[in-house]
Design a protein around this motif. Sequence first.
Motif, short mmCIF file in Angstrom:
data_model
loop_
_atom_site.label_atom_id
_atom_site.label_comp_id
_atom_site.label_asym_id
_atom_site.label_seq_id
_atom_site.Cartn_x
_atom_site.Cartn_y
_atom_site.Cartn_z
N GLY A 103 1.14 -1.36 0.03
CA GLY A 103 0.13 -0.15 -0.10
C GLY A 103 0.78 1.36 0.13
O GLY A 103 0.55 2.08 -0.72
N GLN A 104 1.75 1.35 0.81
CA GLN A 104 2.79 2.28 1.02
C GLN A 104 3.54 2.37 -0.60
O GLN A 104 3.61 3.67 -0.96
CB GLN A 104 3.78 2.17 2.00
CG GLN A 104 4.35 3.65 2.55
CD GLN A 104 5.15 3.53 3.69
OE1 GLN A 104 5.93 2.41 3.92
NE2 GLN A 104 5.09 4.35 4.54
N GLY A 105 3.83 1.30 -1.16
CA GLY A 105 4.40 1.47 -2.42
C GLY A 105 3.61 2.12 -3.49
O GLY A 105 4.05 3.07 -4.23
N TYR A 106 2.34 1.81 -3.33
CA TYR A 106 1.34 2.30 -4.27
C TYR A 106 1.26 3.93 -4.08
O TYR A 106 1.22 4.52 -4.87
CB TYR A 106 -0.03 1.55 -3.93
CG TYR A 106 -1.15 2.00 -5.10
CD1 TYR A 106 -1.32 1.55 -6.22
CD2 TYR A 106 -2.01 2.92 -4.69
CE1 TYR A 106 -2.22 1.87 -7.18
CE2 TYR A 106 -3.03 3.55 -5.36
CZ TYR A 106 -3.18 2.86 -6.75
OH TYR A 106 -4.25 3.62 -7.66
N GLU A 107 1.09 4.10 -2.86
CA GLU A 107 0.88 5.63 -2.49
C GLU A 107 2.13 6.37 -3.12
O GLU A 107 1.81 7.45 -3.45
CB GLU A 107 0.81 5.78 -0.74
CG GLU A 107 0.53 7.28 -0.30
CD GLU A 107 0.64 7.41 1.05
OE1 GLU A 107 0.98 6.28 1.69
OE2 GLU A 107 0.50 8.42 1.47
#
Lengths: 559, 207
Positions: B123-127
């Motif tokens: 999720g953080q990578g996507y963000e």
Amino acid sequence: MSATSLEPKTEPHKSPATEDRPWTDYFTFQTDHKVIAIQYFVISFVFYLIGGAMATAMRGELATPNPDLLGYDNYNGVLTLHGTIMIFLWIVPAGTGAFANYLLPLMIGAKDMAFPRLNALAFWILPPAGVMLIVSLVTETPQAGWTSYPPLSVTSGQLGEMLWILSLLLVGTSSILGAINFITTIINMRIKDMTLFDMPLYCWAMLATSILVLVSTPVLAGALILLSFDLIAGTAFFNPTGGGDPIVYQHLFWFYSHPAVYIMILPIFGLVSDILPVHARKPIFGYRAIAYSSLAICFLGLVVWAHHMFTSGTPGWLRMFFMIATMAIAVPTGIKVFSWVATIWGGKIRLNSAMLFAIGFISFFLVGGLSGVMVASVPFDIHVHDTYFIVAHFHYVLFGGSVTGIYAGLYHWFPKMTGRMMNDTWGKVHFVLHFVGFNLCFFPMHILGLQGMPRRVVQYNPEFATLNMVCTVGSVLLAISTIPFLINAVWSWLYGPKASANPWKALTLEWQTASPPPIENFDEEPVLWSGPYEYGIDFDREADELSVRDLLAEVKAEM
Amino acid sequence: MTGSTLDPSQTSLNYHHDATAAGHHEEHPDHRIFGIYMFLIAESMIFLGLFTAYLTFRAVSPVWPPPGTPETELLLPGINTIILISSSFVMNQGNRAIKQNNVAGMRAWFGATALMGAIFLAGQGYEYAHTGFGLTTNLFTSTFYVLTGFHGLHVCFGLSLILLVLWRSLKPGRYSSESHFGIEAAELYWHFVDIVWIVLFTILYLF
């Protein structure tokens, strides 16, 4: 001896560590705290010599007002490396890593530190850190001083600065791992019956020091991480042109580096508190006062950092707070100094090398402490900020204080560590050279500073030339003073007269085992049969239980 | 504790030393958890330093975030926060399981925790890919990436601790209700990372 003497002696008892250990042990990954301590001692002393050579080179440069020895190009690099090496690779590892590793387990009757492998790891992080700094001499030196303030540090050469940052991150990691070990060991591994208030005062000092390391060093790591982003990735945390704020770096840096001063001096307070009673043959004056004042210094030391920033545009109310807090530190520190003086007062003093250095420590530290109170005052500090007065002040604390104390500790515990006595005459020669050389080198700097000579300059106004020459002569004496010490130490280690288990007739536990101690420290369980400093106390007499009236009559008779 | 040495060359010489040496490990208390707490104090001070730097930048800037900074999305990190916080409770079930000698149960709960941690990281990578700003855009974006990135590294490390525990638990008898330091250490670390995130999320996204 009861347990060991019952053993069938099939072969001679070889307990001294040096006889059992091949010399190669001292160059490899070992988990014995005593080996690690010796490794710390030797490597930090090597760095002391390197940093000392740099200092002598700087003093050589400053002997005359014009840049003629190191020149504009090299001076800043040498200055930066001198500060960094002396702080992070000499005083911190020698005062905490080396002495604490050697003494803590022995003083509390433990076999080793709580985490021996972590301990070894903490040591082996140091050499690469030192190597990086040395390598920077041939590649590119860091130029921004040991404080490395941005924007200077982000504009003065990327490679040198990055080597400096990496080196400091390693050293910081090493001292954090060490602190974890020290706290755990002190809290959890004391022999049965030893309460916190039965510990030698060095253990108290190390407890306070380790708390400081644990709480403050990580903040420096945070600052250095941000600084390296500025340096490499092009962010602008500390660069005003990109909206950043260099003052934030100063706050983060000094949040560590002011406590670092106490990290460097508190262990020495502990060493001296342990040396003085032994050679004065008197109980320490105010045990609890000294123990609690270590904790007070630890706490206050965390809330005074901005006194380094009185000229950085710090708002008035903040200056006021930090000035008062800084002056408040003089109280616990003064308690210690008075207690030490009261300890030797009326004692049956043995003026050997260890004691001379310990007393020398008190006198040097007193000067450094008093000039510390002077620079704590905002109006005075604004006048002397970044002048040689500051150089004089912190050398009186760190060299006169810490280094002199480390020497005292080395002379005192050398027989325990090596099993051999040092030559006392050469120790006294060392002391005289050290004492005279130090005062000659650093006292005139007070005057230079008050006259307005700025620090960190390679070229100065010719009116300061005479005093600078005096300083340089002093520095040469100081450099020479290490020679008798080195020869004495190496010669005594190899050929000195054998030391008994307790050559000073001291009461702390490290003297209850052989010199040097066997591999797991105590062949038989040490016994806590007295407090650490109960010298010259007439217990039989106390046991008579004189009534108050008898006691008063006795006092009256003496009046 | 007359046998104060474990050096075999000495203990083998006499039998009554051997007897006490055998009982040595029970007498030697385990300080490792204490050490982990000390380590976490140090870790939290790094974060405290970084947070303080962020809050100071924020306090001294006339406008915050600096003009022109794209709005940060709240939905995704919000979901991520919920996942990370709940993973701590999931992990705690694993610790309970091992205390009842239930290795399989521990593995299941720890596996679930690892999955949640991986989802958080993804999720953080996507963000990161969709923020619309870079590391050097301005002071806010720099601190944003450094703070979340530094925390992300800690999540990675915590995740590898969990995976290490799972891998080590393949060997039967490695962990039991009596001996499970690795499990407790990994859990403590994970809770720590979790608490840091709560503070981070509050000052970076909410406050």
